[in-house]
Design an enzyme around this catalytic site. Structure first.
Site, PDB file in Angstrom:
ATOM      1  N   ASP A 249      -5.967   1.476   9.881  1.00 39.52           N
ATOM      2  CA  ASP A 249      -5.780   1.690   8.329  1.00 39.52           C
ATOM      3  C   ASP A 249      -6.328   2.985   8.920  1.00 39.52           C
ATOM      4  O   ASP A 249      -7.658   3.638   7.781  1.00 39.52           O
ATOM      5  CB  ASP A 249      -6.184   1.631   7.086  1.00 39.52           C
TER       6      ASP A 249
ATOM      7  N   ASP B 297       0.397  -1.345   0.210  1.00 46.49           N
ATOM      8  CA  ASP B 297      -0.358   0.006  -0.262  1.00 46.49           C
ATOM      9  C   ASP B 297       1.301   1.657   0.462  1.00 46.49           C
ATOM     10  O   ASP B 297       1.828   1.430   0.555  1.00 46.49           O
ATOM     11  CB  ASP B 297      -1.263   0.128   1.160  1.00 46.49           C
TER      12      ASP B 297
HETATM   13  N1  DQQ Z   1      -1.975  -3.281   4.261  1.00 45.56           N
HETATM   14  C1  DQQ Z   1      -3.570  -3.615   3.935  1.00 45.56           C
HETATM   15  C2  DQQ Z   1      -4.169  -2.782   5.169  1.00 45.56           C
HETATM   16  C3  DQQ Z   1      -2.454  -3.446   5.972  1.00 45.56           C
HETATM   17  C4  DQQ Z   1      -1.615  -3.098   5.881  1.00 45.56           C
HETATM   18  C5  DQQ Z   1      -4.233  -3.682   2.687  1.00 45.56           C
HETATM   19  C6  DQQ Z   1      -0.226  -4.490   5.791  1.00 45.56           C
HETATM   20  O1  DQQ Z   1      -5.521  -3.226   5.527  1.00 45.56           O
HETATM   21  O2  DQQ Z   1      -2.494  -2.265   7.371  1.00 45.56           O
HETATM   22  O3  DQQ Z   1      -3.356  -4.031   2.065  1.00 45.56           O
HETATM   23  O4  DQQ Z   1       0.400  -4.432   4.763  1.00 45.56           O
END
Ligand code: DQQ
Length: 578
Positions: free
Chosen positions: A187, A62
């Site tokens: 998040d 991300d």
């Molecule tokens: N990647 C997810 C999120 C989390 C992160 C989404 C962990 O929910 O915080 O791709 O690498």
């Protein structure tokens, strides 16, 4: 030979050490040991991009905390410093002055406190009054319980914001306080300031394994946060909402607005990355700031095959920020590999790219968003080739020569001058799901008005290609325009995920030109239909159409002639992507 022995060593390690993956309530698999396997010191060059951001080696997912500070753009991203699969996650950090060329810095946030010792996961930046940036991010503890933490820059006079200091009050939000599911609590969004002087932030959550939601927290000082009784919005049967995003969009024009803006001139966008579907869904609606409630304008929202998506291909965990320097809202998104096999990623030594940053705004009719690659990407264009308006005859394929087809930017517009009777009728009782329709009616299935479009990353003999195209159907007295990206012939290797993507494009092909733009970059094709109303990103790994051996064609596999009303293609220079 060396490559084959590497594959065998890795397969062996996978079965002996890896023993499959562990289920984890995040969108990635937690590997027992693979996340520690060192990538080669130089990542394998094949399929690496020339102008799409990626680190020199290892795993990336991300985009995190994008922002502009003192004229410098910041991109943080989820990164495994040790291996090419997900794990050991830190916030890697790069900066840019144009969102195209990037300079790399040491990781900004790394595990160090009890509330993030198992990984510093996704989060967002907020610019506090006085221009001071703050980052809220998720930390995972030893038991993979999730918490929200705060980090602030050490030195505000440094425009590169190299050093970050974690708050001694961390964690600021704990699942236990509220009896929340500790493995589905993550998040945080960019926060916004209400007229009552309280900050608000959303955190993704799932209740009872089915109800996805955006939890709302409020704070007076950005340090002490209180969960609101009701989430901003929630929906049954949508599963975990990862990386929520919530922001205002102007009801008129393409300018962006800052995240705390309220008033009659704006509508609001709520986006959730649905862990169960691995897609980013959004909806447009109204935000009642007194009750802190969001009301979507349409019933169709989030998943179940309906609802609007940022991108109908491979695109996930995206995040927007308001670019105050250019008065625009910019969208960043992660594009995962389609290798379907972590052994291949380990062998290559890298995995994951970022899509080209996109300007995002509300369409003139107010019903959907429009996205377009940021204008700065056009600085990379070189050696333009073009063609005046011409007929693309039924059953023809025409080469667009003179560009480096593995690294190109193509804009083409098609015109149809026909009556509705000449279009295919959607089979009564047949599927109306656009992705299913595109799978059934791929580029090689003849139609009437279409399929027509581009064959990108194509071999000279057109045995290997990715087809991005339109197909027009009769729908009562109207037309329905289907846009597809067909990867079935994109590689001679069987191992890759070659799912065909599809979406309906809301335009009238008799009144408007059918435009298509493709950003082609070795192993990624980002396609924009109808001026950015439908976006579709594909990852493909050709075995013949590589570098100088790649070709670009326009094709019409229908029974009706159509027009190419304009065509421009450019070779793309390399960007400094790290
Ligand atoms: N990647 C997810 C999120 C989390 C992160 C989404 C962990 O929910 O915080 O791709 O690498």
């Amino acid at each position: 030979m060396a490559a084959y022995s590497n594959i065998w060593i890795l397969c062996l390690m996978f079965s002996v050490l890896g023993n499959g993956f562990l289920p984890l309530e995040a969108s990635h698999h937690a590997y027992r040991n693979l996340h520690l396997i060192q990538s080669a010191s130089f990542a394998n060059h094949s399929y690496r991009t020339a102008y799409h951001f990626q680190p020199p080696k290892n795993w990336m997912n991300d985009p995190n905390g994008p922002m502009i500070y003192k004229g410098i753009y910041h991109l943080f991203y989820q990164y495994n410093p040790k291996s090419a699969v997900w794990g050991n996650i830190v916030w890697a950090h790069s900066t840019s002055t144009d969102l195209v060329n990037w300079e790399s810095h040491p990781p900004a946030i790394v595990p160090s406190q009890a509330s993030d010792i198992n990984g510093c996961w996704s989060g967002s930046a907020t610019i506090l009054p006085g221009g001071k940036p703050a980052i809220l991010y998720t930390g995972a503890d030893f038991q993979v319980k999730q918490y929200q933490n705060l980090a602030m820059p050490k030195n505000l006079s440094d425009p590169y914001l190299i050093e970050w200091v974690k708050s001694p009050y961390n964690p600021l939000m704990s699942p236990a306080q509220e009896r929340l599911n500790a493995s589905s609590f993550r998040d945080p969004t960019t926060a916004w300031l209400g007229p009552d002087g309280h900050w608000r932030v959303l955190v993704g959550n799932e209740r009872k394994h089915v109800r996805g939601m955006a939890l709302l927290y409020r704070s007076k000082d950005f340090v002490h946060w209180q969960k609101a009784k009701h989430p901003l919005f929630s929906l049954q049967n949508t599963g975990m909402w990862e990386c929520p995003d919530f922001y205002p969009v102007s009801i008129r024009g393409e300018n962006g607005v800052d995240t705390s803006v309220l008033g009659p001139g704006v509508k609001f966008v709520l986006k959730a990355s649905l862990d169960d579907y691995k897609h980013d869904y959004y909806t447009i609606g109204m935000y009642d700031h007194q009750r802190d409630r969001f009301t979507p304008e349409t019933a169709e929202f989030l998943g179940n095959g309906s609802g609007l998506r940022y991108d109908y291909g491979k695109y996930y965990a995206s995040k927007t920020f308001f670019d105050s320097a250019k008065n625009r809202r910019v969208l960043l998104g992660w594009v995962n590999e389609s290798t379907g096999n972590s052994t291949i990623d380990l062998l290559r030594g890298w995995a994951g790219v970022q899509a080209i940053p996109r300007k995002i705004w509300l369409d003139a009719f107010g019903k959907q968003l429009v996205q377009w690659p940021v204008e700065e990407i056009e600085k990379l264009r070189t050696n333009q080739v073009g063609q005046p308006s011409t007929v693309l005859k039924a059953g023809s394929v025409v080469e667009v020569s003179g560009v480096t087809a593995a690294q190109a930017d193509v804009e083409i517009s098609f015109g149809v001058s026909t009556v509705v009777e000449n279009a295919e009728v959607l089979k009564p009782g047949g599927s109306t799901n656009p992705q299913e329709l595109c799978s059934q009616k791929g580029a090689s299935v003849n139609g009437k008005l279409g399929p027509f479009g581009l064959l990108v990353l194509a071999s000279k003999d057109i045995q290997e290609f990715t087809a991005v195209f339109f197909r027009i159907f009769k729908d009562g007295n109207k037309f329905s325009v289907l846009m597809c990206s067909d990867q079935t012939r994109s590689s001679t290797q069987l191992v890759y995920d070659k799912t065909t993507y599809g979406a309906f494009l809301d335009i009238d092909p008799l009144k408007q030109k059918l435009s298509l733009r493709c950003l082609i970059d070795e192993s990624i094709v980002e396609s924009f239909g109808g001026g950015g109303k439908v976006c579709m990103t594909s990852r493909v790994y050709p075995t013949m159409a590589i570098d100088g051996e790649a070709h670009l064609y326009a094709f019409n596999n229908g029974t009706q002639n159509i027009w190419i009303s304009s065509l421009s293609a450019w070779s793309m220079n390399k960007a400094r992507i790290n």
